[in-house]
Design a protein around this motif. Structure first.
Motif, PDB file in Angstrom:
ATOM      1  N   LYS A 183      60.855  31.751 -32.825  1.00  0.00           N
ATOM      2  CA  LYS A 183      60.175  32.957 -33.308  1.00  0.00           C
ATOM      3  C   LYS A 183      60.507  34.156 -32.402  1.00  0.00           C
ATOM      4  O   LYS A 183      60.969  33.984 -31.272  1.00  0.00           O
ATOM      5  N   ASN A 184      60.233  35.362 -32.960  1.00  0.00           N
ATOM      6  CA  ASN A 184      60.355  36.575 -32.151  1.00  0.00           C
ATOM      7  C   ASN A 184      58.964  36.993 -31.685  1.00  0.00           C
ATOM      8  O   ASN A 184      58.024  36.990 -32.491  1.00  0.00           O
ATOM      9  N   ALA A 231      60.615  30.173 -27.881  1.00  0.00           N
ATOM     10  CA  ALA A 231      60.791  31.394 -28.691  1.00  0.00           C
ATOM     11  C   ALA A 231      62.256  31.817 -28.662  1.00  0.00           C
ATOM     12  O   ALA A 231      62.959  31.585 -27.678  1.00  0.00           O
ATOM     13  N   THR A 270      58.927  41.239 -35.732  1.00  0.00           N
ATOM     14  CA  THR A 270      58.391  40.231 -34.810  1.00  0.00           C
ATOM     15  C   THR A 270      57.398  39.306 -35.528  1.00  0.00           C
ATOM     16  O   THR A 270      56.813  39.686 -36.547  1.00  0.00           O
ATOM     17  N   ASP A 271      57.239  38.100 -34.991  1.00  0.00           N
ATOM     18  CA  ASP A 271      56.282  37.152 -35.571  1.00  0.00           C
ATOM     19  C   ASP A 271      54.933  37.198 -34.864  1.00  0.00           C
ATOM     20  O   ASP A 271      53.907  36.899 -35.451  1.00  0.00           O
ATOM     21  N   TYR A 272      54.986  37.531 -33.585  1.00  0.00           N
ATOM     22  CA  TYR A 272      53.749  37.568 -32.794  1.00  0.00           C
ATOM     23  C   TYR A 272      53.758  38.765 -31.856  1.00  0.00           C
ATOM     24  O   TYR A 272      54.826  39.217 -31.435  1.00  0.00           O
TER      25      TYR A 272
END
Ligand SMILES: Cc1cc2nc3c(=O)[nH]c(=O)nc-3n(C[C@H](O)[C@H](O)[C@H](O)COP(=O)(O)OP(=O)(O)OC[C@H]3O[C@@H](n4cnc5c(N)ncnc54)[C@H](O)[C@@H]3O)c2cc1C
Ligand code: SF4
Length: 416
Positions: free
Chosen positions: A241-242, A264, A342-344
């Motif tokens: 993830k980003n 990540a 972004t994911d988070y």
């Protein structure tokens, strides 16, 4: 470089500038003199005059801003590597079980003190009270382990937990401190009840709630506080993830590096000033870069965008304005907005004290517990220090405030 070579590099200068740079006022010069002579027990006892946390501080103090930042050697070249000499000596004391003893010149008193919170501030206060001669000191802690942010803040890759454990076990055993785990102030006990059982109470429960930026989208699913992520370790699946981390201090670095280790793909650290102004230690920034963390300096996050969950952040570029000798402050450059997918998003811009705790005690303008120069709160017999009271948030400063508070508590108890 061996410890012998590192200690030989010290000039043993009379000015002892490093001691002035150390929040705990450790007499580093004299301790290093003993190390040069391979008198390690004497070196350990020298550090013990001012600290019980040598093995810990030696490893994680921001040395370049504290002791090593004041080392005369550092003016023309590298400063003496005080940190690794101190942790070597601290480890020697533990491995050889050199006893931590009482300070001889103080009168023993038959009093009971409760210390709430077992981070560096609480443990140092408890140790100092015993060393001054207080007959009974009880350390109460809400977790099922001791150490506070030394355990659930600073990650294992910077401070091994078995080191924290051995330092704490030694202090508690040598000084006969009573320990009660899983006791939460405000839930299992109250200050009022404690006052019936103890002569004084010392509060050192820290301030580990992440501050928010106050921007749109902060309530979206996928936005986390860095302090809580590290403390409770309830990580979402970061694999591939980003992740965007907002901030420039210890928490930002430790969160970013932990998330990268959790798999990540891209981790960006967005910081509104330039690299030179980052509060994190230079070595942390260097290591984070080597691990693949990407830094986005001179940028501010203005919005978090997503339908139900985070999808992107909107950034704006900033420029720095001179500030009369203070840190330059950033201003947004109008029209320079752009987005990053972004994911988070993780907020690591500072921490505060939970509003719902210690409501009976006065706060200062920054929402921390208000104390006077003797660490007294507005409640008679109740003292506070460390992060909770807004002391400069490093381990050595927290520890020193616990030590100084213990001296005040002792004096007040002696004087009735
Ligand atoms: C991620 C991170 C990295 C850091 N890195 C560094 C570093 O490299 N070097 C450095 O010098 N400083 C560092 N710091 C700062 C440093 O850790 C703190 O300044 C220091 O730990 C503060 O000590 P304290 O004892 O006041 O609080 P804490 O360490 O927070 O300890 C508070 C204790 O009180 C307990 N407690 C909380 N509420 C209750 C309650 N209601 N009842 C009973 N017990 C309670 C907690 O469980 C905890 O054990 C870092 C901080 C963070 C968050
Ligand atoms: S406690 Fe920290 S600042 Fe003080 S001498 Fe040790 S490493 Fe340096």
């Amino acid at each position: 470089m061996s410890i012998k070579e590192k200690s030989s590099y010290c000039l043993s200068c009379k000015s002892k500038n490093c001691m002035k740079g150390c929040p705990l006022s450790n007499d580093i010069t004299d301790a290093i003199k003993y190390v040069k002579e391979e008198e390690y027990e004497k070196a350990y006892n020298k550090f013990l005059e001012t600290t019980v946390l040598s093995s810990i501080c030696g490893r994680i103090c921001p040395h370049t801003k504290q002791c090593q930042g004041s080392c005369i050697r550092g003016i023309k070249g590298d400063a003496v590597d005080i940190g690794s000499i101190e942790s070597f000596v601290g480890d020697y004391g533990i491995q050889n079980d050199i006893k931590i003893t009482n300070f001889e010149e103080y009168k023993k008193i038959d009093k009971k003190v409760a210390v709430i919170g077992s981070g560096p501030c609480g443990i140092t206060c408890a140790a100092t009270l015993k060393r001054l001669g207080v007959s009974k000191v009880t350390l109460l802690e809400k977790k099922n382990y001791l150490g506070g942010l030394l355990v659930h803040g600073i990650p294992e890759f910077r401070l091994p937990k078995d080191i924290v454990d051995s330092v704490y076990q030694k202090i508690i055993t040598d000084l006969d401190i009573e320990v009660k785990l899983r006791i939460e102030l405000g839930k299992d006990i109250t200050i009022e009840n404690l006052m019936k059982e103890y002569d004084s109470i010392f509060l050192a429960i820290g301030a580990n709630t992440s501050s928010k930026m106050g921007i749109p989208g902060e309530e979206l699913d996928g936005v986390y506080g860095g302090n809580e992520l590290l403390e409770y370790k309830n990580f979402p699946d970061f694999k591939n993830k980003n992740v965007v981390v907002s901030g420039g201090g210890n928490v930002a670095m430790d969160t970013a590096r932990t998330i990268k280790r959790l798999g990540a793909d891209k981790v960006y650290v967005v910081y509104r000033r330039a690299e030179e102004q980052m509060p994190a230690e230079k070595i942390e920034i260097k290591e984070a870069k080597l691990e693949g963390i990407e830094f986005v300096f001179l940028n501010n996050i203005v919005k978090i965008i997503g339908k139900d969950k985070v999808e992107k952040i909107e950034c704006i570029k900033t420029k720095l304005i001179e500030n009369q000798g203070e840190r330059p402050y950033p201003v947004n450059i109008e029209g320079s907005n752009y987005t990053i997918d972004t994911d988070y998003v993780v907020m690591a811009i500072g921490s505060k004290l939970d509003n719902d705790v210690l409501t009976e005690i006065k706060r200062n303008d920054w929402g921390k517990i208000q104390i006077d120069e003797k660490y007294r709160t507005n409640l008679n017999g109740v003292y506070a220090a460390g992060d909770l009271a807004g002391v400069k948030s490093t381990v050595a400063y927290a520890s020193n405030s616990g030590k100084e508070a213990a001296k005040s508590i002792y004096e007040d108890l002696i004087n009735g």
